[in-house]
Design an enzyme around this catalytic site. Sequence first.
Site, mmCIF file in Angstrom:
data_model
loop_
_atom_site.group_PDB
_atom_site.id
_atom_site.type_symbol
_atom_site.label_atom_id
_atom_site.label_comp_id
_atom_site.label_asym_id
_atom_site.label_seq_id
_atom_site.Cartn_x
_atom_site.Cartn_y
_atom_site.Cartn_z
ATOM 1 N N GLY A 239 53.698 65.550 59.712
ATOM 2 C CA GLY A 239 55.072 65.723 60.042
ATOM 3 C C GLY A 239 56.158 64.371 60.468
ATOM 4 C CB CYS A 347 67.686 74.524 30.052
ATOM 5 S SG CYS A 347 67.689 72.968 28.926
HETATM 6 N N1 LLP Z 1 48.990 68.401 57.488
HETATM 7 C C1 LLP Z 1 49.298 70.217 56.897
HETATM 8 C C2 LLP Z 1 48.185 71.162 57.585
HETATM 9 C C3 LLP Z 1 50.177 70.408 56.118
HETATM 10 O O1 LLP Z 1 50.182 70.762 55.685
HETATM 11 C C4 LLP Z 1 51.070 68.964 56.234
HETATM 12 C C5 LLP Z 1 52.184 69.790 54.743
HETATM 13 C C6 LLP Z 1 50.549 67.803 56.452
HETATM 14 C C7 LLP Z 1 49.461 67.655 56.766
HETATM 15 C C8 LLP Z 1 51.684 66.881 56.173
HETATM 16 O O2 LLP Z 1 52.903 66.411 56.549
HETATM 17 P P1 LLP Z 1 53.452 65.394 56.181
HETATM 18 O O3 LLP Z 1 53.326 64.414 56.974
HETATM 19 O O4 LLP Z 1 54.143 64.454 54.603
HETATM 20 O O5 LLP Z 1 55.102 65.708 56.878
HETATM 21 N N2 LLP Z 1 57.381 69.384 49.667
HETATM 22 C C9 LLP Z 1 57.499 69.230 50.788
HETATM 23 C C10 LLP Z 1 57.285 69.272 51.795
HETATM 24 C C11 LLP Z 1 54.921 70.056 52.325
HETATM 25 C C12 LLP Z 1 54.809 69.577 53.752
HETATM 26 C C13 LLP Z 1 52.937 70.610 53.600
HETATM 27 N N3 LLP Z 1 52.431 70.574 54.280
HETATM 28 C C14 LLP Z 1 58.685 68.162 50.902
HETATM 29 O O6 LLP Z 1 59.198 67.605 49.455
HETATM 30 O O7 LLP Z 1 59.457 67.656 52.062
#
Ligand code: LLP
Length: 423
Positions: A239, A347
Amino acid sequence: MHHFDYKNGVLHAEGVSLATIAEEVGTPVYVYSRATLTRHFQVLDDALSGIDHLICFAMKANSSLGVVATLAKLGAGADVVSEGEARLAMAAGIPPEKIVFSGVGKTEAELAFALQAGIGQLNLESYEELLELSHIAQRLGKTARIALRVNPDVDAGTHAKITTGLKENKFGIDWTQAHTVYKQAMKLQGIEVVGVAVHIGSQLTNLKPFEDAFLRLRDLVVMLKADNIPIQKIDLGGGLGVPYEPGVNETPPLPVDYAKVVKACVGDLGCKLVFEPGRLLVGNAGILLSRISRLKEGATRSFVVVDAGMNDLMRPALYDAYHDIQPVKEPKPGGARRAVDVVGPICESSDVFATQRLLPMLTKDELIAFGTAGAYGASMSSEYNGRPLVPEVMVDGDRFAVTRPRPSYEAMIAQQKLPDWMG
Ligand code: LLP
């Protein structure tokens, strides 16, 4: 920090000119910097020194084998959310015991796969899933090492579509019910309780929500331990945000400050800490290289039409996300600029990468790079509008390799078949 810089008037990935990559591989194409990936991993790993920890790269951010193998060599595990991601992680060299399997909708087949493959930790998101897993484990004669993902009901203060830790979200077990579910888990056959997990959202630019969630988790762990529930691992999810728009109201905390919060909240509980960063490791380690197909003067706007589309990088269309845009040919300092809309060929009106963005004067056929595209770029791409999947390139110093070739149109079509009876 990343390794995409101008050298001799041309944007480079480490020692390789992006113009050379465009010429040899074509555009659009994702380009990753191995040195940047390595640096990001090490910065986080160093920040966490002094505590027993495992960094499990969130594969959903980027499941390119070159990227995952780079992180695997540095000692990373993986956080996966499907059998496909687990298989990709193992194919990239991550041992199953370093894999955490998360996700609210793991199928029975996926749970069985995880047990057969020896996946290190299953993060469960409901009592229902726990019961199913217990039955499957007994049937297969295996023991499942589990953590319960707790929903701490904390607002991550991020985009609504990437917030996961509120009680209205589908994720995790409500923190007030977690203790009861743990007690039930202790009685189930085929289940070994090893930990507790949390993940409150993505692209967090403030440490306070992490602190709130980690403190709730701390209270829970203390209660569980007092009840002789053997919590050995605390999985703090991912996160942590990255800068997309340098200098603008979104300066994410440094890993070292995040680590201070972690240590202060849960560092003294005698548990191994697991992290699931995605974006932090890969976000700034990748760019999307694209060529300008056309300049179009609209009634009220000037459009720069590029050969990448929302199918290749869907973050702007889905989340109104900002991605920096740099011409590959270095603009003259103090040169003229104008406001343009940078759009793709798809599109749909949502196929817009930037609206009224002040950019140097661009010309047809010129190359541009979308910054911070290493996370949730290629991994969310599709063939929408009949466009073969975007290729990927890994750069390492002065050399580069295509790690995912661009499929031919024939190969794209050959993935499908018509039934005989449609003659
Ligand atoms: N752990 C779990 C349980 C998660 O659901 C996620 C991300 C992460 C770790 C990794 O999170 P990060 O460190 O990358 O913030 N497609 C979206 C982001 C979706 C994130 C979903 N879960 C975007 O492009 O911003």
